[in-house]
Scaffold this motif. Structure first.
Motif, PDB file in Angstrom:
ATOM      1  N   THR A  76     -18.492 -16.252  12.755  1.00  0.00           N
ATOM      2  CA  THR A  76     -18.409 -17.704  12.907  1.00  0.00           C
ATOM      3  C   THR A  76     -19.755 -18.375  12.645  1.00  0.00           C
ATOM      4  N   GLY A  77     -20.734 -17.598  12.203  1.00  0.00           N
ATOM      5  CA  GLY A  77     -22.081 -18.118  12.008  1.00  0.00           C
ATOM      6  C   GLY A  77     -22.349 -18.690  10.634  1.00  0.00           C
ATOM      7  N   ASP A  78     -23.636 -18.676  10.232  1.00  0.00           N
ATOM      8  CA  ASP A  78     -24.056 -19.384   9.025  1.00  0.00           C
ATOM      9  C   ASP A  78     -24.171 -18.491   7.788  1.00  0.00           C
ATOM     10  N   ALA A  79     -23.610 -17.289   7.837  1.00  0.00           N
ATOM     11  CA  ALA A  79     -23.590 -16.450   6.634  1.00  0.00           C
ATOM     12  C   ALA A  79     -22.727 -17.120   5.564  1.00  0.00           C
ATOM     13  N   THR A  80     -22.928 -16.751   4.311  1.00  0.00           N
ATOM     14  CA  THR A  80     -22.118 -17.327   3.236  1.00  0.00           C
ATOM     15  C   THR A  80     -20.683 -16.806   3.330  1.00  0.00           C
ATOM     16  N   ASP A  81     -19.781 -17.521   2.697  1.00  0.00           N
ATOM     17  CA  ASP A  81     -18.386 -17.078   2.687  1.00  0.00           C
ATOM     18  C   ASP A  81     -18.243 -15.703   2.043  1.00  0.00           C
ATOM     19  N   ARG A  82     -19.021 -15.456   0.992  1.00  0.00           N
ATOM     20  CA  ARG A  82     -18.953 -14.141   0.330  1.00  0.00           C
ATOM     21  C   ARG A  82     -19.420 -13.030   1.276  1.00  0.00           C
ATOM     22  N   GLU A  83     -20.476 -13.294   2.026  1.00  0.00           N
ATOM     23  CA  GLU A  83     -20.973 -12.297   2.979  1.00  0.00           C
ATOM     24  C   GLU A  83     -19.955 -12.035   4.082  1.00  0.00           C
ATOM     25  N   LYS A  84     -19.309 -13.093   4.554  1.00  0.00           N
ATOM     26  CA  LYS A  84     -18.300 -12.933   5.603  1.00  0.00           C
ATOM     27  C   LYS A  84     -17.118 -12.117   5.090  1.00  0.00           C
ATOM     28  N   PHE A  85     -16.725 -12.366   3.847  1.00  0.00           N
ATOM     29  CA  PHE A  85     -15.615 -11.603   3.281  1.00  0.00           C
ATOM     30  C   PHE A  85     -15.974 -10.134   3.146  1.00  0.00           C
ATOM     31  N   GLN A  86     -17.196  -9.856   2.769  1.00  0.00           N
ATOM     32  CA  GLN A  86     -17.645  -8.463   2.644  1.00  0.00           C
ATOM     33  C   GLN A  86     -17.532  -7.742   3.982  1.00  0.00           C
ATOM     34  N   LYS A  87     -17.958  -8.397   5.045  1.00  0.00           N
ATOM     35  CA  LYS A  87     -17.900  -7.785   6.374  1.00  0.00           C
ATOM     36  C   LYS A  87     -16.464  -7.576   6.821  1.00  0.00           C
ATOM     37  N   TRP A  88     -15.584  -8.502   6.429  1.00  0.00           N
ATOM     38  CA  TRP A  88     -14.171  -8.316   6.768  1.00  0.00           C
ATOM     39  C   TRP A  88     -13.590  -7.129   5.996  1.00  0.00           C
ATOM     40  N   ALA A  89     -13.922  -7.019   4.719  1.00  0.00           N
ATOM     41  CA  ALA A  89     -13.429  -5.908   3.912  1.00  0.00           C
ATOM     42  C   ALA A  89     -13.896  -4.570   4.476  1.00  0.00           C
ATOM     43  N   GLU A  90     -15.137  -4.514   4.903  1.00  0.00           N
ATOM     44  CA  GLU A  90     -15.675  -3.277   5.472  1.00  0.00           C
ATOM     45  C   GLU A  90     -15.045  -2.966   6.828  1.00  0.00           C
ATOM     46  N   THR A  91     -14.622  -4.008   7.547  1.00  0.00           N
ATOM     47  CA  THR A  91     -13.929  -3.812   8.821  1.00  0.00           C
ATOM     48  C   THR A  91     -12.502  -3.335   8.585  1.00  0.00           C
ATOM     49  N   LEU A  92     -11.841  -3.930   7.593  1.00  0.00           N
ATOM     50  CA  LEU A  92     -10.430  -3.638   7.363  1.00  0.00           C
ATOM     51  C   LEU A  92     -10.196  -2.174   7.030  1.00  0.00           C
ATOM     52  N   GLU A  93     -11.104  -1.563   6.287  1.00  0.00           N
ATOM     53  CA  GLU A  93     -10.903  -0.163   5.907  1.00  0.00           C
ATOM     54  C   GLU A  93     -10.926   0.776   7.115  1.00  0.00           C
ATOM     55  N   LYS A  94     -11.444   0.300   8.236  1.00  0.00           N
ATOM     56  CA  LYS A  94     -11.461   1.103   9.464  1.00  0.00           C
ATOM     57  C   LYS A  94     -10.296   0.746  10.391  1.00  0.00           C
ATOM     58  N   ALA A  95      -9.426  -0.145   9.944  1.00  0.00           N
ATOM     59  CA  ALA A  95      -8.364  -0.664  10.810  1.00  0.00           C
ATOM     60  C   ALA A  95      -6.983  -0.131  10.453  1.00  0.00           C
ATOM     61  N   ILE A  96      -6.917   0.981   9.738  1.00  0.00           N
ATOM     62  CA  ILE A  96      -5.611   1.551   9.381  1.00  0.00           C
ATOM     63  C   ILE A  96      -4.827   1.846  10.661  1.00  0.00           C
ATOM     64  N   GLY A  97      -3.583   1.380  10.713  1.00  0.00           N
ATOM     65  CA  GLY A  97      -2.772   1.518  11.911  1.00  0.00           C
ATOM     66  C   GLY A  97      -2.693   0.232  12.704  1.00  0.00           C
ATOM     67  N   ASN A  98      -3.648  -0.662  12.478  1.00  0.00           N
ATOM     68  CA  ASN A  98      -3.623  -1.978  13.120  1.00  0.00           C
ATOM     69  C   ASN A  98      -2.769  -2.920  12.263  1.00  0.00           C
ATOM     70  N   PRO A  99      -1.921  -3.740  12.873  1.00  0.00           N
ATOM     71  CA  PRO A  99      -1.106  -4.668  12.072  1.00  0.00           C
ATOM     72  C   PRO A  99      -1.921  -5.546  11.134  1.00  0.00           C
ATOM     73  N   LEU A 100      -3.180  -5.833  11.484  1.00  0.00           N
ATOM     74  CA  LEU A 100      -4.013  -6.631  10.587  1.00  0.00           C
ATOM     75  C   LEU A 100      -4.180  -5.964   9.229  1.00  0.00           C
ATOM     76  N   TYR A 101      -4.202  -4.646   9.229  1.00  0.00           N
ATOM     77  CA  TYR A 101      -4.319  -3.905   7.973  1.00  0.00           C
ATOM     78  C   TYR A 101      -3.081  -4.155   7.110  1.00  0.00           C
ATOM     79  N   HIS A 102      -1.918  -4.103   7.751  1.00  0.00           N
ATOM     80  CA  HIS A 102      -0.657  -4.309   7.031  1.00  0.00           C
ATOM     81  C   HIS A 102      -0.538  -5.763   6.559  1.00  0.00           C
TER      82      HIS A 102
END
Length: 295
Positions: A76-102
């Motif tokens: 929710t901070g002042d990082a760029t949108d591209r940086e925030k998306f990168q962090k989400w992508a890196e989080t998602l790959e560790k979330a297999i089994g979580n409905p957010l992944y699906h």
């Protein structure tokens, strides 16, 4: 080899495939609870990038990123949108089994035509693909393409509902966007900002709130306004069901004690919340509203 999360994802036999593809998939969406911003619908917002769509206000994704140890500047901070998306992508790959992944991958398939897996390495490819597609999309077009018939947003008693009113009066848009009454802040007497909130409730209701009777009068007045705009549903965010009964004088004394800036006990908190829930439940019945208890 079966494709990654293909059109038959979670459909394990022929009956389920028939029921989904021939019946469920073509039915309209009637969503009784969402966190879509009605302003974006009223203004038919066009999104500059996928971060604005996915991470702009999705507290589920935020919570998953925090649990992955991502710094708040990338959430929710002042990082760029591209940086925030990168962090989400890196989080998602560790979330297999979580409905957010699906959910995330089904959305990438259905709205952007991306059949691969989103992760840190594919983030740039997905970012560019989605942003190009978004040039032809808007809040309303996404809803129309999703066969949405009605959604109910999440709205505080002090909200003016001006965007719901604007949508209702717009003859060019036939999808219903109705408010949902979410009175958590009006009931959460233990919160540090509760007295400030009651002052705001007093202002919008034009009722000076000095007693529990005043609180009930103000709440009812705001409910009736919500009802006029089309609200038919309440929604209470609860960690537990409060139920410690007390008489009216006791509840009034607790409320006045808190308005005076004093701390209240846990039992007093439960007594007050019980009285609030019983009162609003009666009002919901009078208005013909459904009462959602949201754990």
């Amino acid at each position: 080899m079966k494709n990654f999360m293909d059109k038959d994802f979670l459909l394990s036999n022929e009956i389920s495939k028939k029921l989904y593809h021939e019946y469920s998939s073509v039915m309209p969406i009637i969503d009784y609870h969402c966190h879509i911003n009605p302003q974006e619908i009223a203004e038919d917002k066009k999104f500059e990038n996928i971060t604005q769509v996915w991470l702009g206000g999705d507290h589920y994704k935020w919570r998953q990123m925090r649990s992955n140890g991502v710094e708040e500047k990338y959430i929710t901070g002042d990082a760029t949108d591209r940086e925030k998306f990168q962090k989400w992508a890196e989080t998602l790959e560790k979330a297999i089994g979580n409905p957010l992944y699906h959910w995330s991958h089904l959305e990438l398939q259905r709205y952007f035509g991306y059949e691969g897996a989103l992760n840190g390495e594919t983030a740039e490819e997905v970012w560019n693909l989605c942003n190009e597609k978004l040039k032809t999309m808007s809040a309303r077009s996404i809803m129309r393409d999703s066969n949405v018939e009605l959604i109910c947003t999440t709205d505080d008693p002090i909200d003016d509902l001006k965007y719901h009113i604007a949508i209702k009066e717009d003859e060019t848009f036939d999808i219903q966007v109705l408010p949902t009454w979410r009175p958590d802040k009006a009931i959460a007497i233990e919160k540090v900002d509760y007295v400030d909130y009651i002052a705001k409730l007093s202002e919008v209701s034009e009722i000076e709130i000095k007693s529990f009777a005043d609180w009930k009068q103000a709440i009812t007045k705001r409910m009736e306004f919500f009802n006029e705009v089309g609200c038919k549903i309440s929604d209470h965010g609860l960690l537990y069901i409060p139920y410690v009964e007390a008489d009216e004088d006791t509840v009034d004394a607790i409320f006045k004690k808190r308005l005076a800036g004093e701390n209240i006990t846990e039992v007093e908190e439960l007594q007050f919340k019980t009285a609030c829930m019983l009162y609003v439940g009666g009002e919901y019945s009078r208005l013909g509203w459904a009462m959602q208890l949201h754990f």
